[in-house]
Design an enzyme around this catalytic site. Structure first.
Site, PDB file in Angstrom:
ATOM      1  N   GLY A   1     -43.002 -12.699  10.498  1.00 39.11           N
ATOM      2  CA  GLY A   1     -44.113 -12.540   9.517  1.00 39.11           C
ATOM      3  C   GLY A   1     -43.658 -11.056   8.563  1.00 39.11           C
TER       4      GLY A   1
ATOM      5  N   ARG B   1     -34.975  -0.125   1.211  1.00 41.65           N
ATOM      6  CA  ARG B   1     -34.508   0.697   0.748  1.00 41.65           C
ATOM      7  C   ARG B   1     -34.396   2.313   1.204  1.00 41.65           C
ATOM      8  NH1 ARG B   1     -37.607   5.234  -1.322  1.00 41.65           N
ATOM      9  NH2 ARG B   1     -37.317   6.125  -3.882  1.00 41.65           N
TER      10      ARG B   1
ATOM     11  N   VAL C   1     -33.273   2.479   4.543  1.00 38.28           N
ATOM     12  CA  VAL C   1     -31.639   2.494   5.138  1.00 38.28           C
ATOM     13  C   VAL C   1     -30.697   2.402   3.985  1.00 38.28           C
ATOM     14  CG1 VAL C   1     -30.954   0.708   6.158  1.00 38.28           C
ATOM     15  CG2 VAL C   1     -33.005   0.784   7.005  1.00 38.28           C
TER      16      VAL C   1
ATOM     17  N   ARG D   1     -38.576 -17.682  10.336  1.00 38.25           N
ATOM     18  CA  ARG D   1     -37.897 -17.149  12.531  1.00 38.25           C
ATOM     19  C   ARG D   1     -37.168 -18.323  12.842  1.00 38.25           C
ATOM     20  NH1 ARG D   1     -44.699 -17.036  11.969  1.00 38.25           N
ATOM     21  NH2 ARG D   1     -45.061 -14.786  12.060  1.00 38.25           N
TER      22      ARG D   1
ATOM     23  N   ASP E   1     -42.329  -8.465  17.152  1.00 37.06           N
ATOM     24  CA  ASP E   1     -42.051  -8.291  18.749  1.00 37.06           C
ATOM     25  C   ASP E   1     -40.729  -9.492  18.898  1.00 37.06           C
ATOM     26  OD1 ASP E   1     -43.824  -9.984  18.776  1.00 37.06           O
ATOM     27  OD2 ASP E   1     -45.213  -9.621  20.142  1.00 37.06           O
TER      28      ASP E   1
ATOM     29  N   THR F   1     -44.986  -5.153  11.549  1.00 33.16           N
ATOM     30  CA  THR F   1     -45.616  -6.161  11.018  1.00 33.16           C
ATOM     31  C   THR F   1     -46.975  -5.571  10.502  1.00 33.16           C
ATOM     32  OG1 THR F   1     -47.328  -7.553  13.248  1.00 33.16           O
ATOM     33  CG2 THR F   1     -46.160  -5.931  13.596  1.00 33.16           C
TER      34      THR F   1
ATOM     35  N   ASP G   1     -49.678  -6.637  12.292  1.00 34.36           N
ATOM     36  CA  ASP G   1     -50.802  -6.958  13.776  1.00 34.36           C
ATOM     37  C   ASP G   1     -51.097  -6.043  14.676  1.00 34.36           C
ATOM     38  OD1 ASP G   1     -51.386  -8.978  12.953  1.00 34.36           O
ATOM     39  OD2 ASP G   1     -50.224  -9.848  14.216  1.00 34.36           O
TER      40      ASP G   1
ATOM     41  N   ASP H   1     -49.577  -4.100  17.009  1.00 36.21           N
ATOM     42  CA  ASP H   1     -49.517  -5.042  18.230  1.00 36.21           C
ATOM     43  C   ASP H   1     -48.116  -4.112  19.090  1.00 36.21           C
ATOM     44  OD1 ASP H   1     -47.977  -6.332  17.138  1.00 36.21           O
ATOM     45  OD2 ASP H   1     -48.901  -7.644  18.114  1.00 36.21           O
TER      46      ASP H   1
ATOM     47  N   ARG I   1     -69.695  -8.312   1.361  1.00 36.47           N
ATOM     48  CA  ARG I   1     -70.917  -8.273   1.395  1.00 36.47           C
ATOM     49  C   ARG I   1     -71.914  -7.780   0.238  1.00 36.47           C
ATOM     50  NH1 ARG I   1     -72.700  -4.759   4.895  1.00 36.47           N
ATOM     51  NH2 ARG I   1     -70.954  -4.231   6.105  1.00 36.47           N
TER      52      ARG I   1
ATOM     53  N   ARG J   1     -53.140 -12.340  15.533  1.00 31.24           N
ATOM     54  CA  ARG J   1     -53.218 -13.119  16.748  1.00 31.24           C
ATOM     55  C   ARG J   1     -53.440 -12.666  18.188  1.00 31.24           C
ATOM     56  NH1 ARG J   1     -47.638 -15.607  15.876  1.00 31.24           N
ATOM     57  NH2 ARG J   1     -47.427 -12.980  15.574  1.00 31.24           N
TER      58      ARG J   1
ATOM     59  N   GLU K   1     -58.153 -13.425  14.499  1.00 32.75           N
ATOM     60  CA  GLU K   1     -57.890 -14.485  14.773  1.00 32.75           C
ATOM     61  C   GLU K   1     -57.963 -14.767  16.243  1.00 32.75           C
ATOM     62  OE1 GLU K   1     -53.430 -14.343  12.962  1.00 32.75           O
ATOM     63  OE2 GLU K   1     -54.160 -16.188  12.994  1.00 32.75           O
TER      64      GLU K   1
ATOM     65  N   ARG L   1     -51.028 -10.331   4.742  1.00 31.63           N
ATOM     66  CA  ARG L   1     -49.745  -9.494   4.006  1.00 31.63           C
ATOM     67  C   ARG L   1     -48.968  -9.827   2.968  1.00 31.63           C
ATOM     68  NH1 ARG L   1     -47.596 -13.550   8.737  1.00 31.63           N
ATOM     69  NH2 ARG L   1     -46.587 -14.531   7.463  1.00 31.63           N
TER      70      ARG L   1
HETATM   71  O1  F6P Z   1     -47.310 -11.348  11.371  1.00 31.08           O
HETATM   72  C1  F6P Z   1     -48.487 -11.434  12.273  1.00 31.08           C
HETATM   73  C2  F6P Z   1     -49.196 -12.635  12.119  1.00 31.08           C
HETATM   74  O2  F6P Z   1     -50.222 -12.227  10.398  1.00 31.08           O
HETATM   75  C3  F6P Z   1     -50.231 -13.044  12.749  1.00 31.08           C
HETATM   76  O3  F6P Z   1     -51.582 -12.382  13.400  1.00 31.08           O
HETATM   77  C4  F6P Z   1     -50.357 -14.564  12.649  1.00 31.08           C
HETATM   78  O4  F6P Z   1     -51.343 -14.950  13.543  1.00 31.08           O
HETATM   79  C5  F6P Z   1     -49.133 -14.737  12.032  1.00 31.08           C
HETATM   80  O5  F6P Z   1     -48.414 -13.505  11.549  1.00 31.08           O
HETATM   81  C6  F6P Z   1     -49.489 -16.300  11.087  1.00 31.08           C
HETATM   82  O6  F6P Z   1     -47.659 -16.065  10.712  1.00 31.08           O
HETATM   83  P1  F6P Z   1     -47.191 -17.366   9.789  1.00 31.08           P
HETATM   84  O7  F6P Z   1     -48.180 -17.814   8.756  1.00 31.08           O
HETATM   85  O8  F6P Z   1     -46.157 -16.903   9.494  1.00 31.08           O
HETATM   86  O9  F6P Z   1     -46.597 -18.191  11.397  1.00 31.08           O
END
Ligand code: F6P
Length: 328
Positions: free
Chosen positions: A15, A25, A27, A76, A107, A130, A132, A134, A159, A176, A227, A261
């Site tokens: 993602g 840039r 690197v 991916r 990850d 990322t 996230d 995480d 709000r 996620r 989510e 994103r």
């Molecule tokens: O980049 C991580 C993330 O934002 C997650 O929080 C989310 O579930 C996922 O990407 C969704 O990504 P995609 O729509 O590219 O599968």
């Protein structure tokens, strides 16, 4: 500096996240500084398999530091999960004379890097990219700060309309498996309740808390939900559940989705990207591999790539407590 690498490849994978361009840039410019050739690999591991490469000079990364997305694009790759795919990728890299790789991603991308390093002993350095947050071994992943601010600003806008109509809003943010965006954007935007995957307090508690805030005189409320939360209901089911149990509330749902994103990276993410990119190149030139560069206590650090994927990154429980107190 150790043995000089002649050529380094850089790619973005998984993602996308704001700040990836600033990292590319960095690197590329660090390679130019150390007189090492740099090759951009399009669409992550998929581009590696398909030989989709582009030579990059210091000038090919002009005017991208402020741009969201990634000029190298991202993907991916299912093919990279196969031995044949990785063999093809390795053959393409060696044919190009690429001797080390900088992988900017999360990850899944690091897992690919670890497998590739084990199979071919190919030097790999990871930059955590990322929204996230995480990844173990860094307090901040690239893009997290930007996404956090994007989510917070969106909740601020919600709000305005929530309070004009005395409504209860459920706002779903990305995450996620992790609640970093939900917890921090929730506290920053003054949400009444925050639901995250790391802690399931149960639906009753949420109802009680909303009822309490209603009794205390609040006429509109915002619940931020990651989510991946573990309540067992998706955001629409949660909204229905609350509407059934609290008919006095008019409930609406807003799913922020992929807008989190995108966008121009914050100054924090641009600076982080610049620091991480330089360190990644220096590590490769120093003969290091299988490491992730990160930020710990505001210093650039390194973590074993496998540990970065498998390590447990803890959410700040103290912040949950603060959030509870703020709903008084
Ligand atoms: O980049 C991580 C993330 O934002 C997650 O929080 C989310 O579930 C996922 O990407 C969704 O990504 P995609 O729509 O590219 O599968």
């Amino acid at each position: 500096m150790g043995k000089k690498l002649k050529k380094i490849g850089v790619m973005t994978s998984g993602g996308d996240s704001p700040g990836m361009n600033a990292a590319i840039r960095s690197v590329v410019r660090a390679c130019a500084y150390y007189r090492t050739e740099c090759v951009g690999i399009y669409r992550g591991y998929q581009g590696m398999i398909e030989g989709d490469f582009v030579p990059m000079s210091a000038r090919s990364v002009n005017n991208i530091i402020h741009k969201g997305g990634t000029i190298l694009q991202s993907a991916r790759s299912k093919d990279f999960r196969t031995k044949e795919g990785r063999k093809k990728a390795y053959d393409n890299l060696t044919e190009q004379g690429i001797e080390g790789l900088v992988v900017i991603g999360g990850d899944g991308s690091f897992t690919g890097g670890v497998v590739f390093n084990k199979e071919y002993n190919f030097p790999v350095i990871g930059i955590p990219g990322t929204i996230d947050n995480d990844i173990f071994g860094t307090s901040h992943t690239l893009g997290y700060d930007t996404a956090l601010n994007t989510a917070m600003e969106a909740i601020d806008k919600i709000r305005d309309t929530a309070s004009s109509h005395n409504r209860l809003f459920f706002v779903e943010v990305m995450g996620r498996d992790a609640g970093f965006i939900a917890l921090n954007a929730g506290v920053g935007a003054g949400a009444e309740e925050i639901l995250i995957p790391e802690e399931d307090l149960g639906l009753n508690r949420m109802l009680e808390s909303l009822k309490k805030s209603r009794r205390s005189g609040k006429s509109s409320s915002i619940v931020v939900i990651a989510e991946g939360d573990k309540s067992g209901k998706n955001v629409y089911e949660l909204a229905d559940y609350v509407e059934q149990n609290m008919p006095e509330y008019e409930v609406r749902v807003s799913v922020l989705g992929h807008m989190q994103r995108g966008g121009s990276p914050t100054c924090f993410d641009r600076v982080l990207a610049s620091r991480l990119g330089v360190k990644a190149v220096e590590l490769l030139i120093d003969g290091k591999s299988n490491l992730m560069v990160g930020l710990e206590n505001d210093k650039i650090s390194t973590t074993n790539l496998e540990k970065a994927i498998k390590g447990q990154c803890e959410i700040d429980m103290e912040l949950l407590r603060v959030s509870d107190i703020m709903t008084t």
